[in-house]
Design a protein around this motif. Sequence first.
Motif, short mmCIF file in Angstrom:
data_model
loop_
_atom_site.label_atom_id
_atom_site.label_comp_id
_atom_site.label_asym_id
_atom_site.label_seq_id
_atom_site.Cartn_x
_atom_site.Cartn_y
_atom_site.Cartn_z
N VAL A 103 0.84 -1.21 0.00
CA VAL A 103 0.00 0.00 0.00
C VAL A 103 0.87 1.25 0.00
CG1 VAL A 103 -1.74 1.32 1.29
CG2 VAL A 103 -1.92 -1.17 1.16
N ILE A 104 1.94 1.22 0.81
CA ILE A 104 2.86 2.36 0.85
C ILE A 104 3.47 2.56 -0.54
CG2 ILE A 104 5.06 3.21 1.78
CD1 ILE A 104 3.07 3.37 3.95
N ASP A 105 3.90 1.44 -1.16
CA ASP A 105 4.49 1.54 -2.51
C ASP A 105 3.49 2.17 -3.46
OD1 ASP A 105 6.66 0.25 -1.49
OD2 ASP A 105 6.20 -1.71 -2.36
N LEU A 106 2.23 1.73 -3.36
CA LEU A 106 1.19 2.25 -4.26
C LEU A 106 1.01 3.76 -4.05
CD1 LEU A 106 -1.31 1.72 -6.18
CD2 LEU A 106 -2.67 1.49 -4.09
N LEU A 107 0.89 4.17 -2.78
CA LEU A 107 0.65 5.59 -2.51
C LEU A 107 1.88 6.43 -2.87
CD1 LEU A 107 -1.46 5.36 0.76
CD2 LEU A 107 -2.28 5.98 -1.51
N GLU A 108 3.05 5.85 -2.69
CA GLU A 108 4.25 6.61 -3.08
C GLU A 108 4.32 6.75 -4.60
OE1 GLU A 108 7.47 4.87 -0.87
OE2 GLU A 108 7.07 6.20 0.83
N GLU A 109 3.90 5.70 -5.31
CA GLU A 109 3.89 5.77 -6.77
C GLU A 109 2.87 6.82 -7.24
OE1 GLU A 109 3.36 1.93 -8.65
OE2 GLU A 109 3.14 2.87 -10.62
N ILE A 110 1.73 6.87 -6.56
CA ILE A 110 0.70 7.85 -6.93
C ILE A 110 1.20 9.27 -6.63
CG2 ILE A 110 -1.60 8.71 -6.30
CD1 ILE A 110 -2.47 5.79 -5.89
N ALA A 111 1.75 9.46 -5.45
CA ALA A 111 2.39 10.72 -5.00
C ALA A 111 1.46 11.92 -4.87
CB ALA A 111 3.59 11.08 -5.87
N VAL A 112 0.67 12.23 -5.90
CA VAL A 112 -0.24 13.38 -5.80
C VAL A 112 -1.63 12.95 -6.28
CG1 VAL A 112 1.44 15.26 -6.04
CG2 VAL A 112 0.53 14.19 -8.09
N ARG A 163 -5.83 8.16 -10.74
CA ARG A 163 -6.53 7.48 -11.82
C ARG A 163 -5.54 6.79 -12.79
NH1 ARG A 163 -11.67 7.47 -13.68
NH2 ARG A 163 -11.74 6.85 -15.87
N SER A 164 -4.52 7.55 -13.23
CA SER A 164 -3.62 6.98 -14.24
C SER A 164 -2.82 5.80 -13.67
CB SER A 164 -2.70 8.06 -14.80
OG SER A 164 -1.98 8.65 -13.76
N VAL A 165 -2.33 5.94 -12.44
CA VAL A 165 -1.52 4.85 -11.86
C VAL A 165 -2.39 3.59 -11.71
CG1 VAL A 165 -0.32 4.09 -9.75
CG2 VAL A 165 0.14 6.36 -10.69
N LEU A 194 -1.86 11.46 4.48
CA LEU A 194 -3.11 10.86 4.93
C LEU A 194 -4.28 11.33 4.07
CD1 LEU A 194 -3.61 8.91 7.13
CD2 LEU A 194 -4.08 10.78 8.68
N ASP A 195 -4.24 12.62 3.71
CA ASP A 195 -5.28 13.15 2.81
C ASP A 195 -5.26 12.38 1.49
OD1 ASP A 195 -5.91 14.96 4.71
OD2 ASP A 195 -4.89 16.66 3.77
N LEU A 196 -4.04 12.08 1.02
CA LEU A 196 -3.91 11.33 -0.24
C LEU A 196 -4.55 9.93 -0.07
CD1 LEU A 196 -2.69 11.04 -3.13
CD2 LEU A 196 -0.63 10.15 -2.04
N ALA A 197 -4.30 9.30 1.09
CA ALA A 197 -4.87 7.96 1.33
C ALA A 197 -6.39 8.02 1.29
CB ALA A 197 -4.38 7.42 2.68
N VAL A 198 -6.97 9.03 1.93
CA VAL A 198 -8.44 9.14 1.99
C VAL A 198 -9.00 9.36 0.58
CG1 VAL A 198 -10.37 10.51 2.90
CG2 VAL A 198 -8.44 9.94 4.39
N GLN A 199 -8.36 10.24 -0.18
CA GLN A 199 -8.84 10.50 -1.54
C GLN A 199 -8.63 9.28 -2.44
OE1 GLN A 199 -7.89 14.31 -3.06
NE2 GLN A 199 -8.69 13.85 -5.10
N ALA A 200 -7.49 8.62 -2.25
CA ALA A 200 -7.21 7.42 -3.06
C ALA A 200 -8.27 6.35 -2.78
CB ALA A 200 -5.82 6.90 -2.75
N GLU A 201 -8.65 6.20 -1.53
CA GLU A 201 -9.66 5.19 -1.20
C GLU A 201 -10.93 5.44 -2.02
OE1 GLU A 201 -11.46 5.38 2.69
OE2 GLU A 201 -12.32 3.38 2.47
N GLU A 202 -11.35 6.72 -2.02
CA GLU A 202 -12.59 7.08 -2.71
C GLU A 202 -12.50 6.78 -4.22
OE1 GLU A 202 -14.64 11.27 -3.13
OE2 GLU A 202 -14.10 10.82 -1.06
N GLU A 203 -11.41 7.29 -4.83
CA GLU A 203 -11.30 7.15 -6.29
C GLU A 203 -11.05 5.71 -6.71
OE1 GLU A 203 -9.03 9.92 -8.61
OE2 GLU A 203 -9.32 11.49 -7.12
N ILE A 204 -10.22 5.00 -5.95
CA ILE A 204 -9.90 3.62 -6.35
C ILE A 204 -11.14 2.73 -6.20
CG2 ILE A 204 -8.46 1.59 -5.88
CD1 ILE A 204 -6.21 3.53 -5.00
N THR A 205 -11.94 2.98 -5.15
CA THR A 205 -13.17 2.19 -4.99
C THR A 205 -14.06 2.38 -6.21
OG1 THR A 205 -12.99 2.58 -2.62
CG2 THR A 205 -15.08 1.69 -3.37
N GLU A 206 -14.16 3.63 -6.70
CA GLU A 206 -14.98 3.90 -7.90
C GLU A 206 -14.39 3.21 -9.14
OE1 GLU A 206 -16.38 8.29 -6.44
OE2 GLU A 206 -15.38 8.14 -8.39
#
Length: 359
Positions: free
Chosen positions: A220-229, A234-236, A279-291
């Motif tokens: 998960v850390i690797d994923l969020l680090e790859e996403i970064a912003v 979406r693209s990652v 942490l904000d990135l994690a919360v937003q990623a959860e929302e978008e990835i679920t969709e």
Amino acid sequence: MFQKGLKNIVAVQTHIASVDGDSGTLQYRGVPVAQAIHSRSFEELAFFMWEGRFLARDELEQFTGQFNYHRELPEHIQQLIRLLPAELPLMDGLRTTISAYSTDIFNRLPGREQAIALTAAMPAIIASLYRQKHGLRPIPSNTDLGHTANFLWLLTGILPKQVHIDALGTYLKLTMEHGMNASTFAARVTISTESDLTAAVTSALGTMKGPLHGGAPSGVIDLLEEIAVPDHIRSVVLNKLQQGAKIMGFGHRIYRTADPRSVLLREKCLELQAHDPWLDLAVQAEEEITELLAEHKPGRQLHTNVEFYAAAVMRAIQLPPELFTPVFSAARSVGWCAHALEQLEDNVIFRPQSEYIGS
Ligand SMILES: CC(C)(COP(=O)(O)OP(=O)(O)OC[C@H]1O[C@@H](n2cnc3c(N)ncnc32)[C@H](O)[C@@H]1OP(=O)(O)O)[C@@H](O)C(=O)NCCC(=O)NCCS
């Protein structure tokens, strides 16, 4: 009948935990998990999982005393740790060290004191291995601290902040047990041969290491680090889905709705660090990835699992990814021991059939 991965097959009857994947509920011995963990220490909850009742007030001191006693590693275990090469992954070191763990109490049939010994020793083993890997000397336990606070102390040598103790404590209590997951099943299979508790926990540790089970939080850390912003979520993720990769921290064999542990950990994360960009990135990623998962894997009901917010908690309390799976194992040791002891109460050796499909 053959069912790949024993999916939906009931392999065990248990009193320890119930996991309802459709409603997204988890109960420890009939108590909803949020209620069971509330205002209870790791040690108190471990007793509940092993014994099926809460400690009486006059038992607390003696029980926590046993935990404290077994935090001190036997001399042969300290020597073994010193012999292990620094480049050995922590999970390999933990599995090797636990497999050699024994004291005179292990000459008897498996029982609660052995469960306490293995569970209490695990943070000290992990911390010693971790510190050795980084060229640091092991630190003796701090007798003024409970199991969770002492774990942080052993790792860092710094008296931990209360918010960090609470966050790690929530994670450890939420992950100490979860029904017939792969590592718990491995523990039950091993003890069902009338092997010993150390062997059962060693089997479980080998099973826990895999990325589809305990190895996910660092993914998960690797994923969020790859996403970064946030703009890259979406693209990652689309790129990974196109390559047929799984998105770490999403999906669960049992839950078809949000994992209740992920919901509780999310709350803890938000309490911990308001306005932390990661942490904000994690919360937003959860929302978008679920969709995105709902769009690309329709009908599969893929939501965050406990590993997603576990990664966020670990990051918030500044524990590096290499410690994630070992710390998860230190928590799950309670469930492994509870299941192994339950298996022995009415034991039949596990011996399923295989279907020959060769020439
Ligand atoms: C946990 C996990 C192993 C459960 O697996 P499972 O119950 O066997 O589910 P399956 O692998 O059969 O998945 C069913 C479908 O959902 C898809 N899927 C499941 N989890 C997915 C994920 N994280 N990302 C993308 N797709 C996923 C599978 O590709 C499969 O799609 P298909 O029907 O087109 O083949 C799986 O969800 C996963 O690998 N997740 C990522 C790793 C992880 O977070 N592990 C920690 C678990 S606590």
